[in-house]
Design an enzyme around this catalytic site. Structure first.
Site, short mmCIF file in Angstrom:
data_model
loop_
_atom_site.label_atom_id
_atom_site.label_comp_id
_atom_site.label_asym_id
_atom_site.label_seq_id
_atom_site.Cartn_x
_atom_site.Cartn_y
_atom_site.Cartn_z
N ARG A 182 0.83 -1.22 0.00
CA ARG A 182 0.00 0.00 0.00
C ARG A 182 0.86 1.26 0.00
NH1 ARG A 182 -3.59 -3.37 -1.83
NH2 ARG A 182 -4.59 -4.66 -0.24
N LYS A 301 -0.15 -7.62 14.49
CA LYS A 301 -1.38 -7.97 13.77
C LYS A 301 -1.55 -9.47 13.95
CE LYS A 301 -3.52 -8.03 9.17
NZ LYS A 301 -3.38 -7.63 7.74
N GLU A 305 -6.80 -11.68 8.46
CA GLU A 305 -6.32 -11.84 7.09
C GLU A 305 -5.24 -12.92 6.98
OE1 GLU A 305 -7.24 -7.53 5.12
OE2 GLU A 305 -5.31 -7.73 6.14
N LYS A 374 -8.54 1.10 14.07
CA LYS A 374 -8.68 1.96 12.89
C LYS A 374 -9.81 2.96 13.11
CE LYS A 374 -6.78 -1.06 9.32
NZ LYS A 374 -6.95 -1.60 7.96
N ASP A 379 -12.26 -0.36 6.75
CA ASP A 379 -10.85 -0.36 6.34
C ASP A 379 -10.48 0.92 5.61
OD1 ASP A 379 -8.26 -1.12 5.87
OD2 ASP A 379 -8.73 -2.63 4.36
N GLU A 401 -5.72 4.55 14.87
CA GLU A 401 -4.92 4.26 13.69
C GLU A 401 -5.55 4.94 12.48
OE1 GLU A 401 -3.83 0.14 12.94
OE2 GLU A 401 -3.90 0.48 10.77
N GLU A 407 -4.59 4.27 0.23
CA GLU A 407 -4.89 2.96 -0.35
C GLU A 407 -6.22 2.93 -1.09
OE1 GLU A 407 -5.79 -1.57 1.31
OE2 GLU A 407 -4.96 -0.05 2.66
N TRP A 557 -14.49 -9.76 0.87
CA TRP A 557 -13.57 -9.12 -0.07
C TRP A 557 -14.29 -8.70 -1.36
CZ3 TRP A 557 -8.42 -12.43 0.26
CH2 TRP A 557 -7.78 -12.15 1.47
#
Length: 714
Positions: A182, A301, A305, A374, A379, A401, A407, A557
């Protein structure tokens, strides 16, 4: 000795870029000041007063004052132990060293806060920059120079600053092979292969830029991490970077891959309940601190994912975070445990999963754990409601965050100033403790009494000469640092400072450019994800539109998962009749968001599946309003491009031309977003376009066929 230190420091930094005005100097250019206004600044910078030998950090402050004065005023202040007459700048580190009769009291300042005050002491006068610490003096020095760069009045200064939070960190998503996930500005600036024996001068330039905006931490590699970074070979390399950063007040952090005990430690498990695993991490922490005595801690993390984590062993986030926290605690280190968790095996709305996993664990984390959340629950989208975890964990410090790299916002070629997004989130009221319980008050600890606080930004610094891939992306780096320091800072005032420091103080340039910046985020929302839509980008690289993608193996996704368009309407039902994500928000937000008539229209399709013919506040139908927003976004970019075209000649030709070219790309891609999105949603709704609205240039199948497998950052 003092002069030798300063001369040595002056060969580094941004004083002599290889090319003029190519962006390398960032906001730390010190071009000559207009002669007509220079006199009060020259009068104020005759000599720097610092009794005794300075520390390395104070030497940096002196060097910065010299650089600024030489560049802007064509004079270099002398350095003295004793003040004389007017024009003295006292650099004061430590409460006991504050000159008498100044009225300066550092008691209520944070350790790295500072005071800048115009004073008269007997027959001498000037400016005092005072702090409890050397790095606070350095921060104050950059503040004073910023006032000069922006042509502020410095004749009667009375500034007192303390940071809003303790940890102000830039998260790099750099890999050891120098690829940046990213990232849209070249390779990683960390040349691991040459470290520790070759220290690129760019590292010092980077540290100087970060210190100038109050950043005091950097995590060096990707959260999708490689355990090798914790091996002795890489610890030696990391220690070399820490040595560069230390004088600038910057601590180094590293990503801790949860499976490291197996991958580099030879154990058969990484179960946090296993004594051998606990011992391995304790010994690893001891080893790290032998290399880097002021190591900041771990960023993690886990169980997201596909990354390993404690849930692989039937444990929870507390078990994993506390194990690492216990290993770091004897050394004063912290754990930043990311709350970005979701799973293809969880049928719950992705927007709810982090809250569901973390909120029941409130109060169970160690005191040296920050849960890093976040700004929104999905996202880093162009617009999201604030993450419902903020305010919902009163016994756990939550760290904000933000994303600095864009991105989901057009990469480096789209002008999207992110500070209004940061401001929108920080000012949002959680109502956790009643009205006025803003996200900022949660993050800075004032609402719920947290003593450990922090803000992280996912950065976009790379090997490109201009650092960020585009000149305007530098503004997001700059704004992140300013807003991490002050969670209540005004985004427009920051834009004004940045434009003046980066380009020009000419009002004919500053005013229209700040206006462009302040409207740019809303323009991007309009041409990408209007009215609360989200995650419509093409999958994988997230470059360009892909609302038609519905067939990926992981449901969350797929853009179709988020917009849920059908012949009846569009939007994600998160009310009580849908996923009930509104239940994660306190009253009155639950009712506000849950009612189609009261939810803010810019979040309408985030919380509701809305009929195409629903009447909006404008009197238009949802379909009409949606198409108009897409069209408005393109028009807004066209206006930005026209504004920039009218500024030719007001700045250097090189930067002007690149920005003009990028705005051309942005307008072209905004049109692509608009046409493809309208074509696709029209194929679903079956509705005619509103009267007077230009149809898409191509049919939907044309847009579906566009492919960009090698988009950067993928």
């Amino acid at each position: 000795m003092l002069r030798l230190i300063i001369i040595a420091l002056s060969v580094f930094g941004l004083a002599a870029p290889a090319q003029a005005e190519d962006g390398y100097e960032l906001w730390l250019r010190y071009p000559p000041m207009e002669r007509a206004i220079a006199k009060p600044y020259r009068d104020a910078m005759q000599r720097i007063i610092l009794p005794g030998e300075p520390s390395e950090t104070l030497s940096l402050a002196i060097s910065e004052l010299e650089r600024g004065a030489t560049g802007m005023l064509d004079r270099t202040p002398s350095i003295d132990e004793d003040a004389k007459g007017r024009g003295n700048i006292w650099l004061v580190s430590g409460s006991d060293n504050v000159p008498a009769d100044t009225g300066i009291d550092l008691t209520d300042l944070a350790e790295d806060g500072y005071v800048i005050r115009t004073v008269t002491i007997g027959k001498t006068s000037g400016i005092v920059i005072a702090s409890k610490s050397d790095v606070g003096v350095l921060y104050g020095t950059f503040h004073l120079l910023r006032l000069m760069q922006t042509r502020a009045d410095i004749t009667e200064l009375n500034v007192s600053e303390s940071p809003s939070v303790d940890v102000r960190i830039m998260n790099h998503w750099d890999n050891l092979d120098r690829y940046v996930e990213r990232g849209y500005s070249g390779q990683s600036i960390w040349d691991w292969h040459k470290l520790p024996d070759y220290i690129d001068p760019r590292y010092e330039d980077y540290a100087r830029a970060q210190a100038s905006i109050g950043i005091n931490g950097v995590s060096l590699i990707n959260v999708n991490s490689d355990a090798m970074v914790l091996t002795p070979m890489y610890l030696e390399k990391t220690a070399a970077l820490a040595d560069v950063f230390r004088p600038y007040g910057i601590k180094v952090y590293q990503t801790a891959r949860f499976s490291a005990p197996m991958e580099i430690g030879g154990l058969e498990t990484a179960d946090p309940a296993d004594p051998a695993v606990q011992q391995w991490w304790a010994e690893k922490a001891d080893e790290i601190y032998q290399y880097i005595p002021d190591f900041g801690g771990f960023l993690v993390k886990a169980n997201s994912e596909g990354q390993p984590g404690p849930q692989d062993y039937g444990r929870n986030h507390v078990d994993g975070a506390n194990m690492l926290a216990d290993a770091l605690a004897p050394h004063g280190g912290i754990v930043m445990w990311r709350a970005f968790v979701y799973s293809e095996h969880d049928d719950e709305d992705r927007a709810k999963q982090a809250y569901t996993q973390f909120v029941p664990l409130d109060g169970q984390f160690r005191d040296n754990v920050l849960v890093q959340v976040k700004n929104g629950a999905i996202d880093f989208q162009p617009r999201e409601p604030f993450h419902p975890m903020f305010g919902a964990m009163p016994e756990t410090p939550l760290m904000m965050e933000f994303q600095v790299t864009k991105e989901y916002l057009g990469f480096a070629t789209h002008l999207v100033y992110l500070a209004p997004l940061y401001e929108e989130v920080l000012e949002a009221d959680t109502y956790a403790e009643g009205e006025g319980s803003t996200v900022a008050s949660v993050v800075d600890g004032s609402l719920q009494g947290q003593s450990l606080t922090g803000v992280a930004g996912v950065g976009n610094v790379g090997s490109d000469r201009n650092w960020s891939g585009s000149h305007f992306d530098q503004a997001n780096w700059y704004a992140f640092g300013r807003m991490a320091w002050d969670l209540h800072a005004d985004s427009e005032a920051i834009a004004d400072d940045w434009v003046r420091m980066t380009f020009s103080n000419d009002p004919a340039f500053v005013t229209p450019v700040v206006d462009m910046m302040m409207g740019s985020r809303e323009a991007a929302v309009n041409y990408m994800t209007p009215l609360g839509l989200a995650h419509l980008m093409a999958t994988g690289h997230h470059y360009g539109p892909g609302p038609w993608v519905c067939d990926l193996g992981r449901p969350e996704w797929n853009p179709c998962y988020y917009h849920k368009a059908d012949e009846n309407g569009i939007g994600f039902d998160r009310t009580e009749t849908g996923s009930d994500a509104i239940s994660q928000y306190a009253e009155p937000l639950h009712d506000l968001y849950g009612d189609i008539d009261t939810v803010p229209e810019n979040l309408l399709l985030w919380f509701h599946h809305v009929p195409w013919d629903h009447e909006m506040k404008s009197g238009a139908t949802l379909w009409e309003e949606l198409t108009r927003h897409y069209t408005l976004g393109v028009e807004q970019v066209a206006d930005m491009r026209a504004t920039w075209a009218g500024l030719e000649g007001l700045i250097d030709d090189g930067r002007y031309a690149q920005i003009a070219a990028f705005l051309g790309i942005q307008e072209k891609e905004a049109q692509w977003w608009r046409d493809s999105s309208i074509a696709y949603f029209q194929s679903i709704s079956g509705l005619p376009l509103p009267d007077g609205l230009a149809p898409p240039e191509k049919d939907v199948e044309y847009y579906k066929a566009i492919s960009h497998p090698f988009a950067p950052g993928n």
